[in-house]
Design a protein around this motif. Structure first.
Motif, PDB file in Angstrom:
ATOM      1  N   SER A  15       0.843  -1.205   0.000  1.00  0.00           N
ATOM      2  CA  SER A  15       0.000   0.000   0.000  1.00  0.00           C
ATOM      3  C   SER A  15       0.872   1.248   0.000  1.00  0.00           C
ATOM      4  CB  SER A  15      -0.899  -0.004   1.238  1.00  0.00           C
ATOM      5  OG  SER A  15      -1.370   1.303   1.498  1.00  0.00           O
ATOM      6  N   GLY A  16       0.687   2.096  -1.023  1.00  0.00           N
ATOM      7  CA  GLY A  16       1.484   3.316  -1.120  1.00  0.00           C
ATOM      8  C   GLY A  16       1.312   4.194   0.106  1.00  0.00           C
ATOM      9  N   MET A  17       0.096   4.244   0.628  1.00  0.00           N
ATOM     10  CA  MET A  17      -0.140   5.062   1.819  1.00  0.00           C
ATOM     11  C   MET A  17       0.676   4.539   2.998  1.00  0.00           C
ATOM     12  SD  MET A  17      -1.836   7.727   2.941  1.00  0.00           S
ATOM     13  CE  MET A  17      -3.381   8.057   2.094  1.00  0.00           C
ATOM     14  N   PHE A  18       0.637   3.240   3.198  1.00  0.00           N
ATOM     15  CA  PHE A  18       1.404   2.663   4.310  1.00  0.00           C
ATOM     16  C   PHE A  18       2.904   2.891   4.128  1.00  0.00           C
ATOM     17  CE2 PHE A  18       3.948  -0.575   6.305  1.00  0.00           C
ATOM     18  CZ  PHE A  18       3.475  -0.564   7.602  1.00  0.00           C
ATOM     19  N   LEU A  19       3.382   2.629   2.926  1.00  0.00           N
ATOM     20  CA  LEU A  19       4.832   2.753   2.678  1.00  0.00           C
ATOM     21  C   LEU A  19       5.299   4.180   2.944  1.00  0.00           C
ATOM     22  CD1 LEU A  19       5.154   0.684  -0.642  1.00  0.00           C
ATOM     23  CD2 LEU A  19       5.629  -0.072   1.709  1.00  0.00           C
ATOM     24  N   HIS A  20       4.478   5.142   2.548  1.00  0.00           N
ATOM     25  CA  HIS A  20       4.830   6.549   2.724  1.00  0.00           C
ATOM     26  C   HIS A  20       4.784   6.951   4.204  1.00  0.00           C
ATOM     27  CE1 HIS A  20       4.935  10.855   2.241  1.00  0.00           C
ATOM     28  NE2 HIS A  20       3.653  11.024   2.443  1.00  0.00           N
TER      29      HIS A  20
END
Lengths: 402, 433
Positions: A61-66
């Motif tokens: 998940s891009g949100m999590f990674l960020h």
């Protein structure tokens, strides 16, 4: 590179956006952040996306990674007695404990503030929630839009003939995260001063109510004059000069023109002849004059790209900026010249350029590191920090505690 | 175990925290107990107070005039203005003409007696005034200097000017908010970037203090608002790289939830926002609507299919809500487990029952503007209360306290500064923005 918070230890029981953004600021700037996640499921932001090729995956998940750069992930099932005991032992090592469960959850689990204080009387405890730990809305369900609405700013955002409109996805929660990080620093400072801990409660509802995104000043202005300074207005016409969004050759620009800046605007448009023209100078405050002014402004702005308009105007000190798409912003020359984006390789998701560090500490810069896999550091933390044997950790894993 | 010391008690911060980002940073720092001294001057208008030496009647009568107490533009109006008095609460004000030799000298002396200097002037200002970091570090090696012009202090946009809306535009936030299928001119600006970078300043200053406490060394810190905002649309940058997708104006749509949005209620301009994250919440909403069959409808059977048919389900909700009063509907839906919140109106917010129950709004009496309610500190510290909040300063209010009390000037020296217009409490007629 060492960040300013090197040596600080954060036990992170937050999930979603606001709490994790605050602890990301700790992690990126040098603190050790131990992120406690639920076995098997992990942080809710692991399900938000975006995902590569739009295929949901708990690790991509891009949100999590960020939001979770540089943190260490330890899975613990806090519904089990063993999970709670392990948590309390990790708490004993922390300078600051931060949580964003629904109000009452920690107490219900038997790890409320007093229990945590017993495990570590010197640590600061920061509790984050949507509406606070008490009051009639305490148990309300909410997300970023609902909190933005509750905070009062959504009502004054948008077109008066349409519905109020929210900000970009989760933006109010990112903002709240920035405020929370500052308050966490205050809590850390207090507790370090005398080693007696501190408890801090933060309501995102209150953070958004107090925001300088028009809300706080508007509330005071209403009391000062009986009228709101800011409402939903189609075109805010304060003066006879263009202010707001205007089209240009390849998109749109955001224009801000104070009456005193009329000469800058004239110079940028190559119309120095207007600077001392009394017909214009006597009307710069007159909103009814705007159409006449726009008749001069439009042909000029429409004949340039947004980047050109920005560069020409800014050279004269006139605050005009390009309205960038995400793609434009990703390629923007200033972000690139400043090396804003950081390339980070992730073993499952792949390699991407992440928005980098908005705060540049010149002596202690800090750095962004990859976000953790779910439970990636459980083994290491339990064996090295808590002294469990590999066999014991394996048993905890079989029992679903970790 | 009462401990009266606030977190930043004993920390002295010199500030030129202007426009909107600056004041949000100083509000947090002052709330946390720092002694924040706003360095102003009678030669140069503080843009948080005013951009104009005299306020034209047309402006006073218009929307912007609402920020002045009783729309009164008479002398001293800069002490009775909502933006400044809201966010500079708890700060002190000292006026110094930094362009004069004496003013410059006194500023350096203040730096010697301070922990930090924070400023978001245009990027070239501190060098033009000969108060750049290299100069100040000589005076005070432990100084923490936080600089946060909108586009930072390096790079091609260093000298670009702008308000929050401009930084948001460059950073990509304007491109992802706003009404769908519209152009950005149809969505008036937000000011997300200013409070964001202001909050980051409050964090950064304390982080640098944390480091200084351990190393004895100060440092220069730079924050740029356009990067701060870009970090908040990070997922959109990820989406662009992961999927080649350029996210457009999302309006009140959510990437996975439906129904979702702001729905009209009874009365003029009354709205309720509803966000349905799960099948359970959807079933509860349908029950409240008296339409349990909607939960069985194949168009709305689960989260994914509901999202595909979001226009249809949003229309059903929008047809139902107008019969209800917004606040009552919020209470009814929340009691049934449906995430729903009425949009709060700023006219009514100080009497919102939740704020009242929690005692959030604080009554503050400002010397020239009188007594009003202000949103309280954004965190509650149990041992070290951040209350009571103190008022925003009138221009130059703390000149004597700081210059004589901290720097040790005698009465004669102080009078000389007044005579020479190095300090003062009223803007000069020639003062400009």
């Amino acid at each position: 590179m060492t960040g300013p918070l090197a040596g600080a230890r954060v036990l992170d029981l937050t999930q979603g956006v606001a709490g994790p953004y605050a602890t990301k600021m700790f992690s990126d700037y040098g603190a050790e952040v131990l992120k406690i996640e639920r076995p098997g499921r992990g942080d809710a932001s692991r399900r938000i996306g975006p995902f590569p090729r739009d295929e949901p995956h708990i690790e991509t998940s891009g949100m999590f990674l960020h939001l979770n750069t540089g943190k260490r992930s330890v899975t613990l099932d806090l519904a089990t007695a063993t999970g709670r005991e392990l948590l309390l032992r990790l708490a004993a090592d922390a300078d600051i404990i931060v949580e964003s469960f629904r109000p009452g959850t920690l107490e219900r689990l038997g790890i409320g503030p007093d229990v945590l204080a017993e495990a570590n009387p010197a640590a600061a405890l920061v509790r984050i929630s949507s509406f606070g730990q008490d009051g009639p809305y305490r148990d309300f369900e909410a997300d970023d839009m609902l909190l933005y609405a509750a905070g009062g700013v959504m009502q004054v955002t948008g077109d008066p003939e349409r519905e109020p409109i929210k900000l970009g996805l989760y933006a109010p929660l990112f903002f709240a995260g920035c405020v929370i990080a500052g308050m966490m620093m205050g809590a850390l400072r207090t507790s370090l001063r005398d080693g007696q801990g501190e408890r801090v409660e933060i309501s995102i509802h209150e953070v958004l109510t107090a925001s300088m995104d028009r809300g706080g000043p508007n509330i005071v202005a209403y009391q000062y004059s009986g009228a709101l300074m800011i409402e939903r207005i189609k075109n805010v016409v304060y003066s006879g000069l263009p202010t707001g969004v205007y089209p240009c050759a390849d998109g749109y620009v955001q224009v801000a023109t104070q009456p005193a800046w009329f000469p800058r605007m004239c110079r940028a448009m190559g119309r120095e002849d207007l600077i001392d023209n009394e017909h214009f100078t006597s009307n710069v405050f007159n909103p009814d004059f705007l159409p006449e002014m726009e008749a001069i402004f439009y042909p000029w702005v429409l004949s340039h790209t947004k980047q050109e308009v920005m560069e020409i105007a800014q050279a004269e000190g006139w605050p005009v900026c390009a309205i960038n798409t995400v793609e434009d912003a990703y390629r923007d020359p200033a972000f690139r010249a400043r090396d804003f984006f950081r390339t980070i390789e992730h073993p499952v998701a792949g390699t991407y350029e992440y928005p980098g560090l908005p705060i540049r500490f010149k002596r202690t810069p800090g750095e962004m590191h990859v976000a953790p896999l779910l439970g990636e550091h459980t083994f290491e933390v339990l064996t090295e920090r808590l002294g469990h044997t590999p066999a014991e950790v394996a048993i905890l894993g079989q029992r679903g505690v970790v | 175990m009462a401990d009266p010391a606030k977190p930043l008690d004993g920390i002295r911060v010199l500030a030129q925290g202007i426009v909107w980002a600056g004041p949000f940073s100083t509000m947090i720092l002052a709330d946390l107990g720092a002694e924040v001294i706003e360095i102003e001057s009678i030669q140069h208008l503080n843009p948080t107070r005013t951009n104009l030496r005299h306020i034209p009647q047309a402006l006073l009568e218009g929307r912007a005039g609402a920020s002045y107490l009783n729309r009164d533009g008479s002398e001293g109006f800069w002490n009775r203005q909502a933006w400044f008095n809201y966010a500079k609460r708890g700060c002190k004000s000292v006026t110094l003409d930094l362009r004069s030799e004496r003013g410059h000298e006194l500023f350096l002396d203040l730096v010697r007696h301070s922990d930090a200097y924070i400023e978001n002037n245009a990027a070239d200002v501190v060098d033009n005034l000969n108060i750049g970091y290299e100069v100040l570090r000589e005076v005070n090696p432990e100084l923490i200097m936080v600089r946060f012009p909108g586009f930072g202090i390096e790079g091609p946009y260093r000298d670009f000017k702008g308000y929050g809306a401009n930084m948001e535009a460059v950073a990509g936030h304007t491109g992802v908010r706003g009404y769908p299928e519209s152009d950005p001119s149809e969505t008036p600006a937000s000011l997300h970037g200013d409070p964001t970078s202001g909050a980051q300043v409050a964090f950064a200053l304390q982080a640098a203090l944390f480091s200084r406490d351990r190393t004895g060394e100060g440092q220069l810190v730079e924050i740029s608002q356009f990067e701060a905002v870009a970090s908040h649309v990070g997922h959109a940058f990820m989406d662009y790289q992961m999927n080649g997708r350029v996210q457009g104006h999302a309006g009140n749509h959510h990437p996975s939830m439906a129904p979702y949005g702001a729905f009209p209620c009874a009365g003029e301009d009354r709205w309720i926002t509803i966000a349905i994250p799960s099948d359970e919440a959807f079933a509860a909403l349908c029950a409240q609507m008296g339409r349990p069959e909607l939960a069985e409808d194949e168009r709305f059977a689960d989260t994914a299919v509901r999202h595909r048919n979001r226009d249809a389900i949003n229309a059903e909700v929008a047809a139902w809500t107008p019969a209800f009063e917004d606040h009552a509907l919020m209470l009814q839906l929340q009691a049934a487990g449906v995430p729903a919140v009425a949009t709060t109106h700023h006219e009514e917010i100080t009497s919102d029952p939740h704020h009242v129950a929690r005692g959030f709004f604080q009554s503050i009496t400002q010397h020239e503007a009188g007594t009003h309610f202000f949103p309280g500190p954004m965190a509650r510290f149990e041992r070290t209360s951040l209350l009571p909040a103190r008022p925003a300063p009138t221009l130059g209010r703390h000149n004597e306290e700081i210059l004589c009390g901290v720097l040790g000037l005698n009465a004669g020296e102080y009078q000389q500064l007044l005579d020479d217009e190095v300090i003062g409490t009223v803007y000069l007629e020639t003062a400009s923005a």
